[in-house]
Scaffold this active site. Sequence first.
Site, PDB file in Angstrom:
ATOM      1  N   HIS A 136       0.795  -1.237   0.000  1.00  0.00           N
ATOM      2  CA  HIS A 136       0.000   0.000   0.000  1.00  0.00           C
ATOM      3  C   HIS A 136       0.829   1.289   0.000  1.00  0.00           C
ATOM      4  O   HIS A 136       0.543   2.234   0.743  1.00  0.00           O
ATOM      5  CB  HIS A 136      -0.968  -0.004   1.182  1.00  0.00           C
ATOM      6  CG  HIS A 136      -2.059  -1.035   1.070  1.00  0.00           C
ATOM      7  ND1 HIS A 136      -2.516  -1.518  -0.130  1.00  0.00           N
ATOM      8  CD2 HIS A 136      -2.788  -1.687   2.031  1.00  0.00           C
ATOM      9  CE1 HIS A 136      -3.483  -2.400   0.079  1.00  0.00           C
ATOM     10  NE2 HIS A 136      -3.668  -2.531   1.377  1.00  0.00           N
ATOM     11  N   HIS A 209      -9.729   1.998   0.179  1.00  0.00           N
ATOM     12  CA  HIS A 209      -9.703   0.857   1.104  1.00  0.00           C
ATOM     13  C   HIS A 209     -10.841   0.930   2.132  1.00  0.00           C
ATOM     14  O   HIS A 209     -10.618   0.712   3.328  1.00  0.00           O
ATOM     15  CB  HIS A 209      -8.346   0.805   1.805  1.00  0.00           C
ATOM     16  CG  HIS A 209      -7.912  -0.559   2.228  1.00  0.00           C
ATOM     17  ND1 HIS A 209      -8.717  -1.415   2.932  1.00  0.00           N
ATOM     18  CD2 HIS A 209      -6.741  -1.222   2.044  1.00  0.00           C
ATOM     19  CE1 HIS A 209      -8.062  -2.534   3.165  1.00  0.00           C
ATOM     20  NE2 HIS A 209      -6.860  -2.455   2.640  1.00  0.00           N
ATOM     21  N   GLU A 345     -11.371  -3.680  -3.043  1.00  0.00           N
ATOM     22  CA  GLU A 345     -10.407  -2.671  -3.498  1.00  0.00           C
ATOM     23  C   GLU A 345     -10.184  -2.885  -4.994  1.00  0.00           C
ATOM     24  O   GLU A 345      -9.440  -3.780  -5.387  1.00  0.00           O
ATOM     25  CB  GLU A 345      -9.092  -2.840  -2.728  1.00  0.00           C
ATOM     26  CG  GLU A 345      -9.227  -2.774  -1.221  1.00  0.00           C
ATOM     27  CD  GLU A 345      -8.134  -3.585  -0.508  1.00  0.00           C
ATOM     28  OE1 GLU A 345      -6.951  -3.297  -0.707  1.00  0.00           O
ATOM     29  OE2 GLU A 345      -8.477  -4.510   0.242  1.00  0.00           O
TER      30      GLU A 345
HETATM   31  C1  GLA Z   1      -5.223  -5.285   2.051  1.00  0.00           C
HETATM   32  C2  GLA Z   1      -4.371  -6.496   2.042  1.00  0.00           C
HETATM   33  C3  GLA Z   1      -4.560  -7.264   3.305  1.00  0.00           C
HETATM   34  C4  GLA Z   1      -4.308  -6.390   4.502  1.00  0.00           C
HETATM   35  C5  GLA Z   1      -5.170  -5.167   4.423  1.00  0.00           C
HETATM   36  C6  GLA Z   1      -4.858  -4.194   5.508  1.00  0.00           C
HETATM   37  O1  GLA Z   1      -6.520  -5.576   1.833  1.00  0.00           O
HETATM   38  O2  GLA Z   1      -4.589  -7.325   0.945  1.00  0.00           O
HETATM   39  O3  GLA Z   1      -3.689  -8.368   3.326  1.00  0.00           O
HETATM   40  O4  GLA Z   1      -2.952  -6.008   4.521  1.00  0.00           O
HETATM   41  O5  GLA Z   1      -4.993  -4.518   3.203  1.00  0.00           O
HETATM   42  O6  GLA Z   1      -4.835  -4.788   6.760  1.00  0.00           O
END
Ligand code: GLA
Length: 380
Positions: A136, A209, A345
């Site tokens: 991210h 997100h 997402e």
């Molecule tokens: C995304 C990732 C997950 C986790 C979340 C945040 O969705 O794919 O594995 O890291 O973000 O906790």
Amino acid sequence: MPKPLPGAATLAALAILSSCSSPKPEPPKTVKINKQPFGQTRNGESVELYTLTNKNGVETSITNYGGRVVTLKVPGRAGKFADVVLGFDSLDGYLGNNPYFGALIGRYGNRIGKAKFTLDGKEYKLAANDGANSLHGGVVGFDKVVWKAQEGTGEEPSLKLTYLSKDGEEGYPGNLSVTVVYTLTDKNELKIDYTAGTDKDTVLNLTNHAYFNLAGEGVGDILGHEIMLNADRFTPIDSGLIPTGELKPVKGTPFDLTKPTAIGAHINDKDQQIQFGKGYDHNFVFNGGGGLALAARVVEPKSGRVMEVLTTQPGVQFYTGNFLDGSVHGKGGKAYSYRSAFCLETQHFPDSPNKPDFPSVVLKPGEKFESTTIYRFTTQ
Ligand code: GLA
């Protein structure tokens, strides 16, 4: 006999009566965009909270800290409104430890394997903030920066957020200027339009997100929600959640969500992919040709709330809150427990910079990156 003429006292009374009944009282003016202070970051930057309301009374509040969707209030079958996104009542919660609640994610959403990639023959090293991998956008991703905000002037309430990610920020090449417009349409849609441009070749993957629970945030787990994903294939992962590179058919696996299926139906199956994800935490590959199309539909049977996701993006990370464990206390102090929300997402596939066969995430100077995702709320 003609009626006697009214006396002066009667006339005065009539005048008072008529002043009460006419002109008719104005209907309450709908506040479409309301801006309020939301606090200061640890560097002393002021942050605002913008509340957008549409003509149906659907409301969302968004802060320019990380471009985060803080609340999203939509009606159920019986007309009762609930806030369907996890988050916090104040900026402090967002400044503290939390898993990207409601945030805009960039420069590269999701994972880049071994926290590095090569572009035009040059290797770029990123922060390894998820085991050996980069997640991210790194340590200070787009979720933790203050965006410039501008209220929209169109018929439907909107908020334009802009951010300049400097050349070298979090290890990525090129000055990347990003614009995200959130619009709350009168069709009860939260529409997100992303555009970006760069002055050097770079990679990008932008998403939001939001953590959804269509029964209302903090109301139990999401295992009874029914989901349909318009995806015949997904990208299987290794134990570090990095795609192997394969596009695997979902048929005959717990990943076949092509027909409405309870999220809980196969979430604990003895399946290696499910075990790697600790549930669903996988990228699905949408069917269809890249135009704005229905990608997902989720129904919460008790309230009747329905969320449809339309996107121009080729994939979506379907994540079932497997890392939520009750340690984060959100709105009203509620503990957000295991699998009490899901995320959709919309995105390019994880680790694309290292997977030449995946659709390209490279943006070059002179090109314009554009993508749109719509979260549409109805009932059934
Ligand atoms: C995304 C990732 C997950 C986790 C979340 C945040 O969705 O794919 O594995 O890291 O973000 O906790």
